[in-house]
Scaffold this motif. Structure first.
Motif, PDB file in Angstrom:
ATOM      1  N   MET A  87       0.815  -1.181   0.000  1.00  0.00           N
ATOM      2  CA  MET A  87       0.000   0.000   0.000  1.00  0.00           C
ATOM      3  C   MET A  87       0.862   1.248   0.000  1.00  0.00           C
ATOM      4  N   ILE A  88       1.801   1.325   0.959  1.00  0.00           N
ATOM      5  CA  ILE A  88       2.653   2.508   1.020  1.00  0.00           C
ATOM      6  C   ILE A  88       3.448   2.627  -0.275  1.00  0.00           C
ATOM      7  N   ARG A  89       3.937   1.491  -0.807  1.00  0.00           N
ATOM      8  CA  ARG A  89       4.700   1.569  -2.055  1.00  0.00           C
ATOM      9  C   ARG A  89       3.808   2.026  -3.195  1.00  0.00           C
ATOM     10  N   ALA A  90       2.530   1.679  -3.121  1.00  0.00           N
ATOM     11  CA  ALA A  90       1.614   2.129  -4.159  1.00  0.00           C
ATOM     12  C   ALA A  90       1.461   3.638  -4.102  1.00  0.00           C
ATOM     13  N   VAL A  91       1.360   4.189  -2.895  1.00  0.00           N
ATOM     14  CA  VAL A  91       1.264   5.641  -2.761  1.00  0.00           C
ATOM     15  C   VAL A  91       2.496   6.288  -3.366  1.00  0.00           C
TER      16      VAL A  91
ATOM     17  N   GLN B  62      14.407   1.745  -8.485  1.00  0.00           N
ATOM     18  CA  GLN B  62      14.556   2.968  -7.683  1.00  0.00           C
ATOM     19  C   GLN B  62      13.562   2.993  -6.526  1.00  0.00           C
ATOM     20  N   LEU B  63      12.312   2.620  -6.797  1.00  0.00           N
ATOM     21  CA  LEU B  63      11.291   2.615  -5.752  1.00  0.00           C
ATOM     22  C   LEU B  63      11.626   1.612  -4.654  1.00  0.00           C
ATOM     23  N   LYS B  64      12.108   0.431  -5.038  1.00  0.00           N
ATOM     24  CA  LYS B  64      12.487  -0.576  -4.050  1.00  0.00           C
ATOM     25  C   LYS B  64      13.598  -0.045  -3.144  1.00  0.00           C
ATOM     26  N   THR B  65      14.575   0.644  -3.734  1.00  0.00           N
ATOM     27  CA  THR B  65      15.670   1.226  -2.959  1.00  0.00           C
ATOM     28  C   THR B  65      15.158   2.302  -2.006  1.00  0.00           C
ATOM     29  N   ILE B  66      14.272   3.163  -2.484  1.00  0.00           N
ATOM     30  CA  ILE B  66      13.718   4.231  -1.639  1.00  0.00           C
ATOM     31  C   ILE B  66      12.968   3.633  -0.447  1.00  0.00           C
ATOM     32  N   LEU B  67      12.157   2.613  -0.688  1.00  0.00           N
ATOM     33  CA  LEU B  67      11.430   1.966   0.399  1.00  0.00           C
ATOM     34  C   LEU B  67      12.395   1.357   1.413  1.00  0.00           C
TER      35      LEU B  67
ATOM     36  N   HIS C 186      13.213   2.382   5.466  1.00  0.00           N
ATOM     37  CA  HIS C 186      12.703   1.368   6.405  1.00  0.00           C
ATOM     38  C   HIS C 186      11.185   1.243   6.345  1.00  0.00           C
ATOM     39  N   ILE C 187      10.664   1.258   5.120  1.00  0.00           N
ATOM     40  CA  ILE C 187       9.224   1.101   4.916  1.00  0.00           C
ATOM     41  C   ILE C 187       8.956  -0.349   4.535  1.00  0.00           C
TER      42      ILE C 187
ATOM     43  N   PRO D 157       0.951  -2.340  10.480  1.00  0.00           N
ATOM     44  CA  PRO D 157       0.765  -0.929  10.858  1.00  0.00           C
ATOM     45  C   PRO D 157       2.139  -0.267  10.996  1.00  0.00           C
ATOM     46  N   GLN D 158       2.240   0.967  10.525  1.00  0.00           N
ATOM     47  CA  GLN D 158       3.513   1.668  10.560  1.00  0.00           C
ATOM     48  C   GLN D 158       3.330   3.128  10.190  1.00  0.00           C
ATOM     49  N   THR D 159       4.362   3.891  10.495  1.00  0.00           N
ATOM     50  CA  THR D 159       4.460   5.262  10.016  1.00  0.00           C
ATOM     51  C   THR D 159       5.510   5.254   8.923  1.00  0.00           C
TER      52      THR D 159
END
Length: 197
Positions: free
Chosen positions: A1-5, A119-124, A128-129, A137-139
């Motif tokens: 979900m967060i990666r989708a955002v 790039q997205l995988k590296t950013i996540l 630490h996402i 659950p997380q911030t």
């Protein structure tokens, strides 16, 4: 979900040109699982190909076992108003499975898609996402991450230069809305010619 955002924040309608990035949380349910508190994107307009820097803060209050991100992409055309951009070649007003989208990008036969996915995988990872389903659950917080947007190539027929409104509705596997965010952006193609290199 967060990666989708993150993913769909970059992909990408006002009467005049969008001169700065604007966003809104389009889900007013106080009990929604996904709450987005800030989003920043620069430069505006976004020039393709080229770098885009973004930051965001979001929280997830419950486990997400799976679900979708539904994009509604509209392009503003001066005389016609807001034109719905259909889902073509996996771009536009598409529905994506947020548990599998990043892996699909990483396995794509399209080099540009694989590069964005990497790039997205590296950013996540760097931030630490945890974006693996089930998503706990997380911030999630990203500060000034840079994504290199490739030349759209054949996708240019789907995503042309112009002003866009992008609405991303995040649903759980039972089709219940868990969050929603809307963006207004301007996309431009980098000029190539004898005057512009």
């Amino acid at each position: 979900m967060i990666r989708a955002v993150v993913t769909f924040t970059l992909l990408g309608a006002a009467w005049a040109s969008v001169t700065h990035f604007t966003w809104s949380d389009c889900d007013s349910d106080p009990n929604r699982a996904i709450k987005i508190s800030s989003v920043e994107v620069s430069p505006m307009p976004i020039v393709m190909p080229g770098p885009v820097t973004f930051s965001f803060n979001a929280s997830l209050s419950k486990v997400m076992q799976g679900g979708t991100v539904e994009l509604d992409l509209k392009r503003h055309v001066l005389i016609l108003g807001n034109i719905h951009v259909p889902c073509l070649l996996g771009v536009g007003s598409c529905t994506y499975n947020y548990c599998t989208q990043l892996d699909s990008m990483l396995r794509s036969s399209d080099d540009a898609t694989r590069k964005v996915g990497t790039q997205l995988k590296t950013i996540l990872s760097d931030n630490h996402i945890n974006a693996d389903c089930p998503i706990p659950p997380q911030t999630a917080s990203v500060s000034r991450a840079t994504l290199q947007i490739p030349d759209p190539g054949s996708l240019a027929s789907v995503i042309a230069a112009g002003d866009y409104t992008i609405k991303a509705t995040i649903k759980d596997r039972n089709n219940n809305i868990q969050g929603c965010v809307s963006f207004k952006v301007e996309l431009k193609r980098r000029s190539h010619g004898f005057l512009f290199g």
